[in-house]
Every structure is written in C-alpha cells, then in structure tokens.
Enzyme design. Structure first.
Site, PDB file in Angstrom:
ATOM      1  N   CYS A   7       0.849  -1.201   0.000  1.00 41.36           N
ATOM      2  CA  CYS A   7       0.000   0.000   0.000  1.00 41.36           C
ATOM      3  C   CYS A   7       0.883   1.249   0.000  1.00 41.36           C
ATOM      4  O   CYS A   7       0.576   2.240  -0.677  1.00 41.36           O
ATOM      5  CB  CYS A   7      -0.928   0.012   1.215  1.00 41.36           C
ATOM      6  SG  CYS A   7      -2.331  -1.120   1.099  1.00 41.36           S
ATOM      7  N   ASN A  87       1.673 -16.481  -4.936  1.00 39.43           N
ATOM      8  CA  ASN A  87       1.997 -17.205  -3.707  1.00 39.43           C
ATOM      9  C   ASN A  87       0.924 -16.886  -2.674  1.00 39.43           C
ATOM     10  O   ASN A  87       0.582 -15.717  -2.463  1.00 39.43           O
ATOM     11  CB  ASN A  87       3.381 -16.784  -3.192  1.00 39.43           C
ATOM     12  CG  ASN A  87       4.498 -17.210  -4.125  1.00 39.43           C
ATOM     13  OD1 ASN A  87       4.396 -18.216  -4.802  1.00 39.43           O
ATOM     14  ND2 ASN A  87       5.567 -16.420  -4.167  1.00 39.43           N
ATOM     15  N   GLY A  93       4.424 -19.707   0.178  1.00 32.32           N
ATOM     16  CA  GLY A  93       5.587 -18.829   0.179  1.00 32.32           C
ATOM     17  C   GLY A  93       5.245 -17.347   0.178  1.00 32.32           C
ATOM     18  O   GLY A  93       6.094 -16.517  -0.154  1.00 32.32           O
ATOM     19  N   THR A  95       5.015 -13.799   1.487  1.00 39.88           N
ATOM     20  CA  THR A  95       5.691 -13.036   2.544  1.00 39.88           C
ATOM     21  C   THR A  95       5.112 -11.636   2.718  1.00 39.88           C
ATOM     22  O   THR A  95       5.321 -11.018   3.758  1.00 39.88           O
ATOM     23  CB  THR A  95       7.202 -12.912   2.260  1.00 39.88           C
ATOM     24  OG1 THR A  95       7.394 -12.246   1.010  1.00 39.88           O
ATOM     25  CG2 THR A  95       7.869 -14.279   2.226  1.00 39.88           C
ATOM     26  N   HIS A  98      -0.365  -8.532   0.824  1.00 37.42           N
ATOM     27  CA  HIS A  98      -1.149  -7.686  -0.080  1.00 37.42           C
ATOM     28  C   HIS A  98      -1.105  -8.448  -1.403  1.00 37.42           C
ATOM     29  O   HIS A  98      -0.011  -8.696  -1.938  1.00 37.42           O
ATOM     30  CB  HIS A  98      -0.524  -6.297  -0.200  1.00 37.42           C
ATOM     31  CG  HIS A  98      -1.260  -5.333  -1.080  1.00 37.42           C
ATOM     32  ND1 HIS A  98      -1.645  -4.056  -0.670  1.00 37.42           N
ATOM     33  CD2 HIS A  98      -1.690  -5.433  -2.366  1.00 37.42           C
ATOM     34  CE1 HIS A  98      -2.261  -3.436  -1.656  1.00 37.42           C
ATOM     35  NE2 HIS A  98      -2.298  -4.249  -2.712  1.00 37.42           N
ATOM     36  N   HIS A 100      -0.592 -10.040  -4.784  1.00 37.25           N
ATOM     37  CA  HIS A 100       0.290  -9.645  -5.881  1.00 37.25           C
ATOM     38  C   HIS A 100       0.504 -10.814  -6.819  1.00 37.25           C
ATOM     39  O   HIS A 100       0.581 -11.962  -6.390  1.00 37.25           O
ATOM     40  CB  HIS A 100       1.634  -9.126  -5.358  1.00 37.25           C
ATOM     41  CG  HIS A 100       2.309 -10.007  -4.351  1.00 37.25           C
ATOM     42  ND1 HIS A 100       1.900 -10.069  -3.037  1.00 37.25           N
ATOM     43  CD2 HIS A 100       3.359 -10.870  -4.467  1.00 37.25           C
ATOM     44  CE1 HIS A 100       2.669 -10.926  -2.379  1.00 37.25           C
ATOM     45  NE2 HIS A 100       3.552 -11.440  -3.231  1.00 37.25           N
TER      46      HIS A 100
HETATM   47  P1  DGP Z   1       5.787 -13.170  -1.913  1.00 38.36           P
HETATM   48  O1  DGP Z   1       6.888 -13.969  -1.322  1.00 38.36           O
HETATM   49  O2  DGP Z   1       5.005 -13.929  -2.983  1.00 38.36           O
HETATM   50  O3  DGP Z   1       4.890 -12.559  -0.868  1.00 38.36           O
HETATM   51  O4  DGP Z   1       6.496 -11.995  -2.693  1.00 38.36           O
HETATM   52  C1  DGP Z   1       6.804 -10.771  -2.138  1.00 38.36           C
HETATM   53  C2  DGP Z   1       7.817 -10.131  -3.035  1.00 38.36           C
HETATM   54  O5  DGP Z   1       7.859  -8.765  -2.728  1.00 38.36           O
HETATM   55  C3  DGP Z   1       9.241 -10.664  -2.888  1.00 38.36           C
HETATM   56  O6  DGP Z   1       9.643 -11.261  -4.128  1.00 38.36           O
HETATM   57  C4  DGP Z   1      10.086  -9.449  -2.612  1.00 38.36           C
HETATM   58  C5  DGP Z   1       9.168  -8.292  -2.941  1.00 38.36           C
HETATM   59  N1  DGP Z   1       9.310  -7.135  -2.093  1.00 38.36           N
HETATM   60  C6  DGP Z   1       9.245  -7.116  -0.733  1.00 38.36           C
HETATM   61  N2  DGP Z   1       9.427  -5.866  -0.290  1.00 38.36           N
HETATM   62  C7  DGP Z   1       9.601  -5.091  -1.388  1.00 38.36           C
HETATM   63  C8  DGP Z   1       9.830  -3.697  -1.559  1.00 38.36           C
HETATM   64  O7  DGP Z   1       9.899  -2.902  -0.633  1.00 38.36           O
HETATM   65  N3  DGP Z   1       9.974  -3.258  -2.848  1.00 38.36           N
HETATM   66  C9  DGP Z   1       9.893  -4.103  -3.910  1.00 38.36           C
HETATM   67  N4  DGP Z   1      10.050  -3.567  -5.120  1.00 38.36           N
HETATM   68  N5  DGP Z   1       9.664  -5.414  -3.779  1.00 38.36           N
HETATM   69  C10 DGP Z   1       9.530  -5.896  -2.530  1.00 38.36           C
END
Ligand code: DGP
Length: 114
Positions: A7, A87, A93, A95, A98, A100
């Site tokens: 967000c 994911n 997996g 993390t 939100h 995506h």
């Molecule tokens: P998931 O593991 O499916 O929840 O993917 C979360 C992804 O979000 C992970 O590949 C890294 C990415 N990510 C986490 N924090 C940030 C951030 O602050 N900026 C960007 N561009 N990506 C982020």
C-alpha cells in the site's frame, strides 16, 4: 492499509521502479528478482491474499489477469513465454500480505517450482 508495504508503494510513500500504473493497479520491479524480468502487479485496493478476494471483486481480478498478459507483451515476454505466480499463505511462500502477481520471464523456468 497503513502498515502494508505494498500500500505504501502504491501511495508512493516507498520508492519502487514502476513499470505500469492506472487507477486500479500498479506494476513495479521486484526488489529481489529471481528472473531477468520479475515484476509485481498489485491492485491498489488492499486485499491481503487470493483467499480474501471478495466475490464482488471477480471483475477486478479478471482485469488484473488480462493486464498481466498485456504487461508481459510490453515487457517483451510474450514470444518466449513467462509465468504468473500468486503465492498464497505459508506453504505458498507468501511473505507480503497484499495480493500480488509475480510476472516472471526472460529465462526458462523450472517445473515443478520446488
Ligand atoms: P511473496 O513472497 O510472494 O509474498 O512476494 C513478495 C515479493 O515482494 C518478494 O519477491 C520481494 C518483494 N518485495 C518485498 N518488499 C519489497 C519492496 O519494498 N519493494 C519491492 N520492489 N519489492 C519488494
């Protein structure tokens, strides 16, 4: 949601490399890419996971999926192929809570994903 990192990225309170934006969605480069092209596509509206998508947001999800395909084309991934990943939960997996889509391409991806 005020403490949600995606967000904050959507609100431009946290920087990211944005590749697409409209009223409903934002697409930006993953901070930890696992493929030559690794873009995250999010709805600006906060939904914590695929499990939490309300029935009435089915049209929004349809637009998100067709947008993923359009972005794949714009990013040059259509000819060789790509993968869209959602994911979900601990074993999936996830993390960041939100919703995506990971849009992955630029190399041959393994299956099963491990
Ligand atoms: P998931 O593991 O499916 O929840 O993917 C979360 C992804 O979000 C992970 O590949 C890294 C990415 N990510 C986490 N924090 C940030 C951030 O602050 N900026 C960007 N561009 N990506 C982020």
């Amino acid at each position: 949601m005020s403490d949600c990192i995606f967000c904050k990225i959507a609100a431009r309170e946290i920087g990211s490399t944005v590749v697409y934006e409209d009223e409903e969605f934002l697409a930006f480069r993953d901070i930890n890419p696992v493929a030559p092209t690794h873009v995250l596509l999010i709805p600006k509206k906060h939904v914590s996971s695929l499990l939490e998508v309300p029935e009435q947001d089915a049209p929004l999800m349809g637009r998100m999926l067709t947008l993923a395909a359009k972005l794949a084309g714009q990013l040059g991934l259509a000819e060789d192929g790509f993968r869209v990943v959602i994911n979900t939960g601990k074993n999936g997996g996830q993390t960041v809570e939100h919703l995506h889509f990971h849009l992955l391409g630029g190399r041959a991806l393994q299956w099963p994903p491990g």
